[in-house]
Structures are given as structure tokens and as C-alpha cells.
Design a protein around this motif. Structure first.
Motif, short mmCIF file in Angstrom:
data_model
loop_
_atom_site.label_atom_id
_atom_site.label_comp_id
_atom_site.label_asym_id
_atom_site.label_seq_id
_atom_site.Cartn_x
_atom_site.Cartn_y
_atom_site.Cartn_z
N ALA A 68 53.03 10.29 2.73
CA ALA A 68 52.57 9.75 4.01
C ALA A 68 53.54 10.33 5.04
O ALA A 68 54.49 11.02 4.66
N GLU A 69 53.30 10.03 6.29
CA GLU A 69 54.15 10.60 7.31
C GLU A 69 55.61 10.21 7.06
O GLU A 69 55.95 9.03 6.94
N GLN A 70 56.47 11.21 6.91
CA GLN A 70 57.90 11.00 6.66
C GLN A 70 58.20 10.14 5.44
O GLN A 70 59.18 9.40 5.39
N ARG A 71 57.33 10.25 4.45
CA ARG A 71 57.56 9.59 3.16
C ARG A 71 57.37 10.65 2.08
O ARG A 71 56.24 11.11 1.86
N ARG A 72 58.46 11.02 1.43
CA ARG A 72 58.40 12.15 0.51
C ARG A 72 58.82 11.79 -0.91
O ARG A 72 59.58 10.85 -1.13
N ILE A 73 58.31 12.57 -1.85
CA ILE A 73 58.80 12.53 -3.22
C ILE A 73 59.26 13.95 -3.55
O ILE A 73 58.64 14.93 -3.14
N VAL A 74 60.38 14.03 -4.25
CA VAL A 74 61.04 15.31 -4.42
C VAL A 74 61.22 15.61 -5.90
O VAL A 74 61.74 14.79 -6.65
N ASP A 75 60.77 16.78 -6.30
CA ASP A 75 60.87 17.23 -7.70
C ASP A 75 62.07 18.16 -7.79
O ASP A 75 62.04 19.29 -7.34
N LEU A 76 63.15 17.65 -8.39
CA LEU A 76 64.38 18.45 -8.49
C LEU A 76 64.31 19.35 -9.73
O LEU A 76 63.68 19.01 -10.71
N PRO A 77 64.96 20.50 -9.68
CA PRO A 77 64.93 21.38 -10.85
C PRO A 77 65.64 20.75 -12.04
O PRO A 77 66.64 20.06 -11.89
N GLY A 78 65.10 20.97 -13.23
CA GLY A 78 65.63 20.36 -14.45
C GLY A 78 66.95 20.97 -14.89
O GLY A 78 67.25 22.11 -14.56
N TYR A 79 67.70 20.19 -15.64
CA TYR A 79 68.98 20.68 -16.14
C TYR A 79 69.02 20.63 -17.66
O TYR A 79 68.14 20.07 -18.30
N GLY A 80 70.07 21.21 -18.20
CA GLY A 80 70.31 21.08 -19.63
C GLY A 80 69.50 22.01 -20.50
O GLY A 80 69.40 21.81 -21.71
N PHE A 81 68.93 23.04 -19.89
CA PHE A 81 68.18 23.98 -20.69
C PHE A 81 69.12 25.11 -21.13
O PHE A 81 69.60 25.89 -20.32
N ALA A 82 69.40 25.15 -22.43
CA ALA A 82 70.47 26.01 -22.95
C ALA A 82 70.29 27.48 -22.60
O ALA A 82 71.27 28.20 -22.39
#
Ligand SMILES: Nc1nc2c(ncn2[C@@H]2O[C@H](COP(=O)(O)OP(=O)(O)OP(=O)(O)O)[C@@H](O)[C@H]2O)c(=O)[nH]1
Ligand SMILES: [Mg+2]
Length: 197
Positions: A68-82
Motif C-alpha cells: 500500500a502507499e508507503q507500506r513495504r515488504i522487503v525480500d533480503l538476500p539469503g545467507y549461509g549458502f556454502a
């Protein structure tokens, strides 16, 4: 507030590219392949909003979605991949640190943990990082459909013992939709706007 269809805003590989730090934002972080993108899609009710991949370590950017306006969800890059080269891991750390360092609009963090794998040191480090800057945090124990009900409950108790005391858990599955309502309620509480349908 006007509800809009969830949309992809942009992917940012550098802090300069983050969208304006206004309104409210919830971030999803976790190991590579732990189900971050699937959880976002399921929670917001848009099947292919965030890209889901069988190959771990695909999402190398911070992907911002607007609910919605100024309401965000953020997909961060994954970690721990050898298999990720050291230089890339270093870049990941810098990007994540830049994100958490002074992101005023960040109001909540979901840490996705594959319930079969349990908590890793990096998961705990993310929880600590968020708690250190007073960002409410919840663990999403993903892929619950991969375990029987009994095995899932046992694993949940085990993870509860290993985790910091004041942390919230949700058993979750993007496949059989376990925990979807709970996650939507949490997002709505944090963002002040309904997610999903
Ligand atoms: N069985 C099952 N599979 C899932 C679930 N969630 C995700 N997956 C699968 O796990 C794999 C990784 O899912 P993603 O959502 O792409 O995971 P991610 O954490 O975003 O991965 P990266 O962006 O690469 O770090 C895909 O093959 C998904 O289909 C779930 O709840 N149950
Ligand atoms: Mg992803």
C-alpha cells in the motif's frame, strides 16, 4: 489508506538504490532456500510477486515490494549458502549492514528458518541484530508440510529451547498454508494495513 495491488518496486544491490526511507517496512531474512520469497508471496496472496527458485542464493539483491502507499515488504538476500564465493558473502554483509543501519521505516523482521534444519548461527545473529536496534522479530519455521504434525511439534519445541526467550514463532508452510493467517495478522499489526486476501 488506499489499498493497492502488491507490486514490485525495485531490486537494490547498493544502499543508494534503496527506495526512500518513508512510511513502514517489514523485512524477511533467512538462509538461502529457506522460503523467504515463497513466504512473501503466500502472505500477500500474489503467486509470483517475489521470485522463487530451486537454486539457493538466487536473490542477491534487496527486493522491495509495495503493499500500500508507503507500506513495504522487503525480500533480503539469503545467507549461509556454502558455494557463494567469499567476496560475494562480504558484499552481502555490507549490504545487509547498510540496510539495518538506520532504516527508520523498518518496523518488523521475519526470519525464515527451514524447520527441518533448525537455527543456524547466522539466524541467531540476525535475531540479535534486530533486537539490538529494537525491531520486533518473529521466526517463521518454514516448510512445515515436510514434517508430520508430531515431528513438526517436536522440532518447534527444540527450536524454542535454542532461541532467545522473547521471540515469537510461527509454524509456516507455503504449500499447505499452515500459519498464513498468523503471518498476515502480524504483518497487518506491524504495517497497519491488511496483507493478502
Ligand atoms: N515443501 C515446501 N517447499 C517450500 C516451501 N517454501 C518454499 N519451498 C521451496 O523451497 C525452495 C526455495 O524457496 P524460496 O522461496 O525461493 O526460498 P528463498 O529463501 O527465497 O531462497 P533464496 O532467495 O535463494 O535465498 C523452492 O523450491 C520452494 O518451492 C514450503 O512451505 N514447503
Ligand atoms: Mg528468494
Amino acid at each position: 489508506m488506499q489499498a493497492i495491488k502488491p507490486t514490485f518496486i525495485k531490486g537494490a544491490a547498493r544502499p543508494q538504490d534503496f527506495p526512500a526511507d518513508l512510511g513502514r517496512e517489514v523485512a524477511v531474512v533467512g538462509r538461502s532456500n529457506s522460503g523467504k520469497s515463497s513466504a512473501i508471496n503466500t502472505a500477500v496472496g500474489v503467486r509470483k510477486l517475489a521470485r522463487v527458485s530451486k537454486t539457493p542464493g538466487r536473490t542477491q539483491m534487496i527486493n522491495f515490494f509495495e503493499l500500500a502507499e508507503q507500506r513495504r515488504i522487503v525480500d533480503l538476500p539469503g545467507y549461509g549458502f556454502a558455494r557463494v564465493p567469499l567476496a560475494m558473502r562480504e558484499r552481502w554483509r555490507e549490504l545487509i549492514e547498510a540496510y539495518f543501519d538506520g532504516r527508520e521505516s523498518l518496523v518488523g523482521l521475519l526470519v525464515t528458518v527451514d524447520i527441518r534444519r533448525g537455527l543456524s548461527d547466522l539466524d541467531l545473529a540476525m535475531v540479535e541484530l534486530a533486537q539490538g536496534i529494537d525491531v520486533p522479530t518473529a521466526l517463521l519455521l518454514t516448510k512445515a508440510d515436510k514434517l508430520s504434525r508430531g515431528a513438526g511439534a517436536a522440532k518447534l519445541r527444540q527450536i524454542e529451547r535454542e532461541a532467545p526467550e522473547d521471540i515469537i514463532f510461527t509454524l509456516f508452510s507455503a504449500v499447505n498454508r499452515t500459519g498464513v493467517d498468523e503471518v498476515r495478522e502480524r504483518l497487518a499489526g506491524w504495517l497497519g494495513v491488511g496483507a493478502g486476501t
